[in-house]
Design a protein around this motif. Sequence first.
Motif, PDB file in Angstrom:
ATOM      1  N   MET A 166    -119.170 -54.414  89.647  1.00  0.00           N
ATOM      2  CA  MET A 166    -120.593 -54.341  89.403  1.00  0.00           C
ATOM      3  C   MET A 166    -120.929 -54.799  87.992  1.00  0.00           C
ATOM      4  N   VAL A 167    -120.046 -54.488  87.039  1.00  0.00           N
ATOM      5  CA  VAL A 167    -120.278 -54.921  85.659  1.00  0.00           C
ATOM      6  C   VAL A 167    -120.171 -56.435  85.568  1.00  0.00           C
ATOM      7  N   SER A 168    -119.178 -57.017  86.246  1.00  0.00           N
ATOM      8  CA  SER A 168    -119.019 -58.472  86.201  1.00  0.00           C
ATOM      9  C   SER A 168    -120.173 -59.184  86.906  1.00  0.00           C
ATOM     10  N   ALA A 169    -120.844 -58.504  87.814  1.00  0.00           N
ATOM     11  CA  ALA A 169    -122.009 -59.079  88.498  1.00  0.00           C
ATOM     12  C   ALA A 169    -123.288 -58.816  87.702  1.00  0.00           C
ATOM     13  N   SER A 170    -123.151 -58.341  86.469  1.00  0.00           N
ATOM     14  CA  SER A 170    -124.238 -58.066  85.508  1.00  0.00           C
ATOM     15  C   SER A 170    -125.228 -57.013  86.012  1.00  0.00           C
ATOM     16  N   VAL A 216    -126.725 -53.258  85.715  1.00  0.00           N
ATOM     17  CA  VAL A 216    -126.898 -52.348  84.588  1.00  0.00           C
ATOM     18  C   VAL A 216    -126.662 -50.905  85.003  1.00  0.00           C
ATOM     19  N   TYR A 217    -127.178 -50.537  86.181  1.00  0.00           N
ATOM     20  CA  TYR A 217    -127.115 -49.150  86.628  1.00  0.00           C
ATOM     21  C   TYR A 217    -126.173 -48.996  87.815  1.00  0.00           C
ATOM     22  N   SER A 218    -125.791 -47.755  88.072  1.00  0.00           N
ATOM     23  CA  SER A 218    -124.899 -47.457  89.190  1.00  0.00           C
ATOM     24  C   SER A 218    -125.596 -47.787  90.509  1.00  0.00           C
ATOM     25  N   GLU A 219    -124.806 -47.866  91.554  1.00  0.00           N
ATOM     26  CA  GLU A 219    -125.348 -48.203  92.867  1.00  0.00           C
ATOM     27  C   GLU A 219    -126.341 -47.136  93.333  1.00  0.00           C
ATOM     28  N   TYR A 220    -126.015 -45.866  93.079  1.00  0.00           N
ATOM     29  CA  TYR A 220    -126.914 -44.779  93.447  1.00  0.00           C
ATOM     30  C   TYR A 220    -128.257 -44.931  92.748  1.00  0.00           C
ATOM     31  N   ALA A 221    -128.230 -45.161  91.421  1.00  0.00           N
ATOM     32  CA  ALA A 221    -129.470 -45.280  90.657  1.00  0.00           C
ATOM     33  C   ALA A 221    -130.269 -46.499  91.100  1.00  0.00           C
ATOM     34  N   THR A 222    -129.599 -47.608  91.352  1.00  0.00           N
ATOM     35  CA  THR A 222    -130.284 -48.829  91.778  1.00  0.00           C
ATOM     36  C   THR A 222    -130.982 -48.613  93.116  1.00  0.00           C
ATOM     37  N   ASN A 223    -130.298 -48.026  94.083  1.00  0.00           N
ATOM     38  CA  ASN A 223    -130.904 -47.757  95.392  1.00  0.00           C
ATOM     39  C   ASN A 223    -132.063 -46.769  95.282  1.00  0.00           C
ATOM     40  N   PHE A 224    -131.879 -45.739  94.466  1.00  0.00           N
ATOM     41  CA  PHE A 224    -132.924 -44.738  94.276  1.00  0.00           C
ATOM     42  C   PHE A 224    -134.166 -45.376  93.662  1.00  0.00           C
ATOM     43  N   LEU A 225    -133.969 -46.216  92.649  1.00  0.00           N
ATOM     44  CA  LEU A 225    -135.101 -46.847  91.979  1.00  0.00           C
ATOM     45  C   LEU A 225    -135.825 -47.836  92.886  1.00  0.00           C
ATOM     46  N   MET A 249    -137.168 -47.072  80.637  1.00  0.00           N
ATOM     47  CA  MET A 249    -136.911 -46.233  79.459  1.00  0.00           C
ATOM     48  C   MET A 249    -136.815 -44.756  79.832  1.00  0.00           C
ATOM     49  N   TYR A 250    -137.216 -44.383  81.052  1.00  0.00           N
ATOM     50  CA  TYR A 250    -137.144 -43.003  81.503  1.00  0.00           C
ATOM     51  C   TYR A 250    -135.911 -42.735  82.361  1.00  0.00           C
ATOM     52  N   ILE A 251    -135.035 -43.713  82.473  1.00  0.00           N
ATOM     53  CA  ILE A 251    -133.786 -43.539  83.213  1.00  0.00           C
ATOM     54  C   ILE A 251    -132.737 -43.007  82.252  1.00  0.00           C
ATOM     55  N   SER A 252    -132.047 -41.973  82.649  1.00  0.00           N
ATOM     56  CA  SER A 252    -131.012 -41.385  81.806  1.00  0.00           C
ATOM     57  C   SER A 252    -129.893 -42.392  81.566  1.00  0.00           C
ATOM     58  N   PRO A 253    -129.346 -42.438  80.347  1.00  0.00           N
ATOM     59  CA  PRO A 253    -128.237 -43.370  80.078  1.00  0.00           C
ATOM     60  C   PRO A 253    -126.980 -43.050  80.873  1.00  0.00           C
ATOM     61  N   ASP A 310    -122.056 -49.085  81.672  1.00  0.00           N
ATOM     62  CA  ASP A 310    -121.221 -49.076  80.466  1.00  0.00           C
ATOM     63  C   ASP A 310    -120.882 -47.649  80.040  1.00  0.00           C
ATOM     64  N   VAL A 311    -121.783 -46.698  80.273  1.00  0.00           N
ATOM     65  CA  VAL A 311    -121.514 -45.293  79.954  1.00  0.00           C
ATOM     66  C   VAL A 311    -120.513 -44.714  80.957  1.00  0.00           C
TER      67      VAL A 311
END
Length: 182
Positions: free
Chosen positions: A1-5, A7-16, A92-96, A101-102
């Motif tokens: 996922m990092v190599s595909a650029s 930013v967020y985890s799969e869970y966060a991306t789907n949720f958003l 900006m309201y998404i937890s790091p 990368d975290v």
Amino acid sequence: MVSASHVYSEYATNFLQDTDSKSNTHHVVEFDRNTTRFRVEKIVNPREVRLARKFVVRLDERWYDCGKFQKIHLPCSYVIAACKHAHHDFNMYISPHYRLDVIMKVYDNLFDELRHEEYWPPYQGPQVWPHPATKRSEMGRPKSSRIRTEMDIKEGRQSRKCSYCRTEGHTRNQCPNNPALK
């Protein structure tokens, strides 16, 4: 996922993605740009019987009425609707903690192996025993908690018969005619 650029985890991306599409069904009724407080209303289909619900969103405090925003640290559909209305970037309201990368930093250090239980030091703390009433019931047939009445009592209750010789007074396990028990 990092190599595909990503930013967020799969869970966060789907949720958003889900909450972003839901935010299109919300309307900001009242707002104060100075304190970033909004009252967001869900647009209700006129054929539905439900009442329109209004929720308060406080972006400066990262607070929302239902508490979901505070619990999972991801903006819900009402927060995204308020951000769109105020032209804020909701990222900006998404937890790091949801950033890849975290998450990758967790695996930078090696984990120590867990030693066998025989090598653990003896426990010196207080002994805690569970209350018997709060323990889970044991395996097996569930016990009935129903209160029995006169209706449940059978009239002329028959005594049990042996399933081997069909005589009353004993069961198959104590049957004198059962050759397997002799």
